[in-house]
Design a protein around this motif. Sequence first.
Motif, PDB file in Angstrom:
ATOM      1  N   GLU A 127       0.825  -1.207   0.000  1.00 54.62           N
ATOM      2  CA  GLU A 127       0.000   0.000   0.000  1.00 54.62           C
ATOM      3  C   GLU A 127       0.861   1.260   0.000  1.00 54.62           C
ATOM      4  OE1 GLU A 127      -2.570  -0.335   3.325  1.00 54.62           O
ATOM      5  OE2 GLU A 127      -3.793  -1.947   2.443  1.00 54.62           O
ATOM      6  N   ILE A 128       1.962   1.278   0.781  1.00 53.57           N
ATOM      7  CA  ILE A 128       2.857   2.442   0.805  1.00 53.57           C
ATOM      8  C   ILE A 128       3.487   2.654  -0.567  1.00 53.57           C
ATOM      9  CG2 ILE A 128       5.011   3.324   1.777  1.00 53.57           C
ATOM     10  CD1 ILE A 128       4.245   1.897   4.396  1.00 53.57           C
ATOM     11  N   LYS A 129       3.900   1.568  -1.196  1.00 57.81           N
ATOM     12  CA  LYS A 129       4.512   1.660  -2.515  1.00 57.81           C
ATOM     13  C   LYS A 129       3.525   2.206  -3.538  1.00 57.81           C
ATOM     14  CE  LYS A 129       7.159  -1.120  -5.786  1.00 57.81           C
ATOM     15  NZ  LYS A 129       7.672  -2.481  -6.106  1.00 57.81           N
ATOM     16  N   ARG A 130       2.275   1.725  -3.461  1.00 54.31           N
ATOM     17  CA  ARG A 130       1.260   2.218  -4.388  1.00 54.31           C
ATOM     18  C   ARG A 130       0.952   3.693  -4.136  1.00 54.31           C
ATOM     19  NH1 ARG A 130      -3.103  -2.795  -4.296  1.00 54.31           N
ATOM     20  NH2 ARG A 130      -1.833  -4.286  -5.489  1.00 54.31           N
ATOM     21  N   ALA A 131       0.933   4.081  -2.841  1.00 51.62           N
ATOM     22  CA  ALA A 131       0.667   5.496  -2.522  1.00 51.62           C
ATOM     23  C   ALA A 131       1.768   6.396  -3.076  1.00 51.62           C
ATOM     24  CB  ALA A 131       0.533   5.663  -1.010  1.00 51.62           C
TER      25      ALA A 131
END
Length: 579
Positions: free
Chosen positions: A542-546
């Motif tokens: 999720e952090i990478k996608r954000a």
Amino acid sequence: MGKYVRKTKRQCWSERSMSSAIEAVRKKEMGLKKACKQFNVPRSTLQRRCRLNLNFVQASLKSLGSVKCVFSIKMENELVTHIKQMEAMLFGLTPQVLRKVAYQFAKLNNLHKRFSSKSEQAGANWFRGFLTRHPELSVRTPEPTSAARAQGFNQVSVGKFFDLLQALQEKHHFFPDRVYNVDETGITTVPNKPSKVVAIRGKKQVGCLTSAEHGQLVTMEICMSASGNFVPPLFVFPRVHMKSELMDAAPPSSIAVCHPSGWMQSDIFVTWFMHFVKYANPTKHDPVMLILDGHKTHTSNLKVINLARQNNVILLCLPPHCSHRLQPLDVAFMKPLMTYYAQEVENWLRNHPGRVVTTYQIAELFKNSYLRAASAITAVNGFVKTGIFPINRNVFTDNDFASALATDIPLQLLNEKIMLEDVPGQTLISPQQILDIAQNEDLLIELQASKVVTPVVNQVLTQSLNFSEPVVPLTVSNKNQYFPLTELSPIPKIITPRKKKSSAQGFTAVLTSSPYKYALEEKQNTKTIKVLLKENRKLLTEIKRAKEKKKSQRPKKDHASSKKLIKIKNPIKKTMLCA
């Protein structure tokens, strides 16, 4: 006036009474007149049969005049034995299949001329006569039994359970009031099996009134001891919030919880266990043994195991798929409970026309049926029939384990050891190892009939066992034209190995023992680590996608203007450096 004819009732007698009468007359224990009166047999028939040069049993057999039975007594006994064996292994023969087997059996022995060659089966009259000659047989409706239960109830699993049970009994010396059994059962607003009613003969469809097509399920937790004591039950209603009206007229001291599914959960079982400890009152010097099945809420519930160790309760788990024979509640209590509950529902619907049974009436209906079924003699008989208390590991005979015989495949094991390659003279094992497996003539015949032993092995066995001639399978040409029934209808055998048991499946164990507790803790810790790693992976994803999303939302720069600025700034920087 016509001559008066006195009509006498035909005297009926059985073969057993005739045999006893013949034996008494031949041993001169009584005369013909007294024997006829005592055993209720005709005098002339008894006198004629006493003169026959036969034993008591043969002389007492009834005959049909010129009509004779197709099969001999030996062949019919073989057929009866085969029927009993197939039924015990859960492969019972239907009347239609039995008639076809009888025809094939007669045809192999050249006795089929009295049967119909068009239908290729024995007639209905033969089937009725066969049942009459063998009153121990009857046409029954079988109870469906799953393949898992058929394979699970075997001597190895049951023997391991009794070993653990006997070790605990020798260590703690439990009295019958300290041995309990607990099990869940589900009751619905619509009983599964309605009671039988009196109706018109020949009517195609007979109905009965029910509350709905499908009822609502309520789970009950029931517990009883080997002395006949019952712990007040627990209700699990399919709701989110509890209402006091649901427990109106419930059994005394009962408790209730709610869950959307209506099924037993791990936290609900913890609530029931504390309820059980309150009534069983175990102490350090007087512990209690609780026998339960391998449900996940029992075997994987670490909180219950810790509470049991703290409160001096020993938890013993039954073998998987054996509760239908080893659990006292299933053996003796559940069936009468469901029968009484169905009767109570039918009476309620009859006395309340226009209304239906809901979860608000279940407590009252269950109370009436529960108090009728919860008798001390029922509980005591349940523990006796299962051999749990008093401990009796011989309560189950070989016939009870017959359903698991299809999974015991000795021929396959022998096949793995004896099978040879197609090239003559090249064996996978030595001849001496073959002789260690087959040291008798009967086993060799069985192996040859099943085509496990090849000609090379047959020659080795024949020479080493000093047989004058090679042993051949039983055929029509030898042994007086007699073909055994096993050649026609063999016992079913599984030809593939068993699958590996699922890790979620329970097993026989003392759940409160330290090894089991430590293994369960380690297993749950491993699961927790896996869950945390999975959550961390999700968080990182999720952090990478954000970050990618934020980067994609940035305004794009004008590459041409940036190049001009660089060209303009460079001379200034050079001038400043020179100064």
